[in-house]
Design an enzyme around this catalytic site. Structure first.
Site, short mmCIF file in Angstrom:
data_model
loop_
_atom_site.label_atom_id
_atom_site.label_comp_id
_atom_site.label_asym_id
_atom_site.label_seq_id
_atom_site.Cartn_x
_atom_site.Cartn_y
_atom_site.Cartn_z
N SER A 1 10.64 44.59 72.91
CA SER A 1 11.21 44.42 71.23
C SER A 1 11.51 42.77 71.56
O SER A 1 10.41 42.06 71.64
CB SER A 1 13.13 44.97 71.26
OG SER A 1 13.24 44.00 69.87
N HIS B 1 11.67 52.57 66.68
CA HIS B 1 11.95 51.36 67.58
C HIS B 1 12.08 51.89 69.02
O HIS B 1 11.82 50.95 69.95
CB HIS B 1 13.22 50.52 67.07
CG HIS B 1 13.07 49.18 67.94
ND1 HIS B 1 11.97 48.74 67.77
CD2 HIS B 1 13.95 48.38 68.71
CE1 HIS B 1 12.17 47.40 68.83
NE2 HIS B 1 13.50 47.23 69.36
#
Length: 705
Positions: free
Chosen positions: A561, A676
């Site tokens: 991320s 995600h």
């Protein structure tokens, strides 16, 4: 893909104007941002197939995949107390037979006795089969103090967007005609038993530039949502706005949070009629809890209080009734960490504020209680040099549940009462022979002289340099603490354990940008200071080399991320030092990140690339813009999900296309589901762990060329 193209081709590309990519028109790979575009998906399928063909053919892959699946599905895991609901406890249980999970409930007494008697409320796998949906559990918000009605959030495939439905715990069924919201990035919370705070996608004007709700409405039971009453709104440029409530004894306090940026918020106290009065919290303070009629916040800048000057990182309280009565609400200090400490977690039980601090990254639990003339605190007697996490607290009585673990010690769940001795509730059995390894905390010196801690795990008794995997994050105040080696931070199963078992070294680096030492540790890597986090990472790698623990070119950098910015930057800056890069769900193109999905919400962290002064410093380290053809550039493994609606898959796709044009080696795995978090289930996590092990062995292992 993995093979190199002719260097002449790469150099020709490098000399073209496209390398600068200062405008969208100069980006030849912008078509890969079309998430479900057929051309883009065809390219993804080709890269996926190429990667799988190479890595799944390695001898270690089937063994690692099976071992990872066995560890991830081990039914001896701790049934964590996801919520304490009066005299009951709920848990989401996932195993081989229930990959999406069983949401279940048991009495708190049976749970505390170590023999919970579970009743299944929702079988997520069966619900998905019945409804023809790939449901992923995203949580339950149950209305205190009865906890009979819950708002269930389910994601189709693992995206951040949820479907919300009302559920009746007593009957074990969804409420017919109850509150229901279609798929969206909604903010939903209970106002009372017949009213909700709701912010959701209502079409044009209802969302911020970041893609989150801009309006807060009160929706009454039995009415159409179109009749919901608006009580607050934010600006288009805000991150989001939401309403929520907190039960403090018998009092339900209600609030609205408006976030102008990722790191600022304006809070208001909401009256029973829906009107609101502003809270006097500083805009950069973090709302932590409500206890004894006080709102408690963590400061990120100094504040003068009625009992002393408070510094950044301290906990301060304001009396809520004074706010409602229109009186000056004077703040006072309730807890002040030491120079080496940082407040990481805060939770409340009936009469106690529980504070988990990091002390040189080691966890400590502190009990804080209201009193006169000031609140008092005491350290709880728990193991030193461990990672401690608050799992939950009881609403009645003063017991906190915490897990305690280290890289070599499996997690144990403890019930810690305000009075009396801590009680062991459950523990994960050892899943490897810890006596074969050593773990030590070391410190490197960064470019500006900052002392940077890191944890080094190695096989016991081995001398000299080893192939080394370094993982870090370095952003958003998120501290990285050492976890048991079967549950490390890659969303990829037990990769670090596999790497150590193969005779290599693993490092967890506590670089700036996180919260390891409080606000200052984060602020030292914000915006124009971002290079500090990269320098810290280089410093850890250089320290390992200087101590003859690692060798340049035999070091892998891993980040996920925000960590994608990190590993992309360090690869560009020191290709001599790193031989492999693991980049998960990564941010890479910082020129366009604020235009992609939730990217606009992070401009307070990185800067606004549309502002020339900001882009001037961002351009220095933005991974995408600084990629260059280099025969010594480290091989990269990108892993991500098509359904990630937080960090756009276009980041990794475009970086992979660039490397392909350069003729540089890369590996690519884009899962269709998972959002995600990448893997929607543990089968995908196990595959990824095995492929990443094969990748590391191939690129920096002792057998690598």
């Amino acid at each position: 893909m993995i093979a190199r193209l002719a260097l002449a081709t790469a150099l020709a590309f490098a000399s073209s104007p496209a390398l600068a990519q200062e405008t969208d028109a100069e980006d030849p790979y912008i078509w890969l941002e079309e998430i479900q575009g057929e051309r883009a998906l065809e390219q993804v399928r080709e890269w996926n197939a190429d990667t799988e063909a190479v890595l799944t053919a390695t001898p270690e892959y089937p063994v690692a995949r099976a071992w990872a699946k066995q560890i991830l599905d081990d039914d001896r895991q701790i049934a964590m107390p996801d919520a304490i609901q009066g005299d009951m406890v709920t848990n989401l249980w996932r195993d081989a037979d229930n990959p999406r999970g069983l949401w279940r409930i048991a009495s708190l007494d049976s749970y505390m006795a170590g023999a919970p008697e579970w009743r299944t409320l929702i079988d997520v796998d069966q619900l998905g089969r019945d409804e023809g949906e790939s449901w992923v559990w995203h949580g339950a918000n149950c209305l205190a103090p009865d906890y009979e009605r819950c708002l269930i959030s389910l994601s189709p495939g693992g995206t951040d967007a949820d479907v919300v439905r009302e559920f009746d715990v007593t009957t074990g069924t969804f409420v017919e005609g109850g509150f229901t919201l279609p798929e969206a990035k909604s903010n939903v919370a209970w106002f009372d038993e017949d009213t909700l705070f709701v912010g959701t996608d209502e079409g044009e004007g209802s969302l911020t530039d970041s893609g989150y709700p801009r309006l807060v409405k009160l929706w009454e039971r039995g009415t159409d949502f179109t009749s919901a009453r608006q009580i607050a709104e934010g600006e288009q440029t805000d991150v989001s706005i939401s309403g929520f409530s907190v039960l403090d004894g018998d009092t339900r306090w209600r609030f609205i949070r408006r976030g102008p940026s990722f790191w600022t918020a304006n809070y208001s106290l909401v009256r029973d009629n829906g009107s609101a009065v502003p809270l006097p919290l500083p805009e950069d303070a973090e709302f932590e809890a409500v206890l004894d009629g006080h709102v408690i916040a963590k400061l990120n800048s100094p504040l003068t209080t009625r009992n002393r000057q408070a510094e950044a990182g301290w906990l301060v309280a304001w009396p809520l009734q004074d706010v409602l009565d229109g009186k000056p609400a004077e703040p006072f200090v309730v807890f002040s960490p030491s120079e080496t400490q940082a407040v990481e977690e805060v939770a409340t039980s009936e009469n106690t504020l529980w504070v988990k601090v990091l002390d040189d990254v080691s966890g400590k639990l502190i009990e804080v209680r209201p009193g006169y003339p000031g609140w008092f605190n005491r350290d709880m007697d728990l193991p030193d040099n461990s990672t401690i996490q608050i799992a939950n607290t009881t609403g009645t009585g003063d017991t906190v549940f915490v897990t305690i673990e280290s890289m070599l010690t499996p997690p144990t769940l403890w019930a810690v009462p305000g009075d009396g001795a801590a009680k062991r509730i459950a523990s994960v059995p050892a899943q490897f022979d810890a006596s074969r390894f050593t773990v030590e905390q070391r410190f490197a010196t960064s470019k500006d002289g900052t002392r940077v801690p890191y944890y080094l795990a190695r096989p016991k008794g081995v001398e000299g340099p080893l192939p080394t995997l370094i993982h870090a994050y370095g952003g958003f105040r998120a501290a990285q603490t050492p976890k048991y080696l079967t549950a490390e931070p890659y969303r990829s199963g037990p990769l670090s354990l596999f790497w150590l078992e193969s005779g290599n070294a693993y490092v967890l680096a506590n670089i700036r940008g996180g919260g390891e030492y409080g606000p200052r540790w984060h602020e030292d890597a914000l915006r124009e200071k971002r290079q500090n986090s990269f320098d810290d990472f280089h410093a850890v790698a250089d320290d390992l080399v200087a101590q003859r623990l690692a060798t340049p070119g035999k070091i892998a950098a891993s980040g996920r991320s925000n960590g994608g910015v990190l590993v992309g930057a360090v690869a560009n800056q020191r290709p001599d030092l790193y031989g492999a890069i693991i980049s998960g769900s990564p941010l890479i193109d910082m020129r366009r990140y604020n235009k992609l999905l939730a990217g606009a919400s992070w401009m307070a962290e990185y800067g606004n690339p549309d502002v020339p002064e900001d882009w001037a410093f961002m351009r220095e380290w933005s991974p995408y813009q600084n990629m260059q053809p280099d025969p010594d550039y480290p091989a990269v493994f990108y892993y991500l999900s098509t359904l990630d609606d937080r960090v756009h898959p276009g980041h990794a796709r475009k970086a992979a296309a660039k490397l392909e044009a350069f003729g540089q080696p890369f590996y690519y795995r884009e899962a269709i589901e998972g959002g995600h978090s990448v893997g929607a289930d543990r089968e995908e996590d196990a595959k990824r762990a095995a492929m990443l092990l094969a990748f590391l062995n191939r690129e920096i292992g002792d057998e690598a060329e």
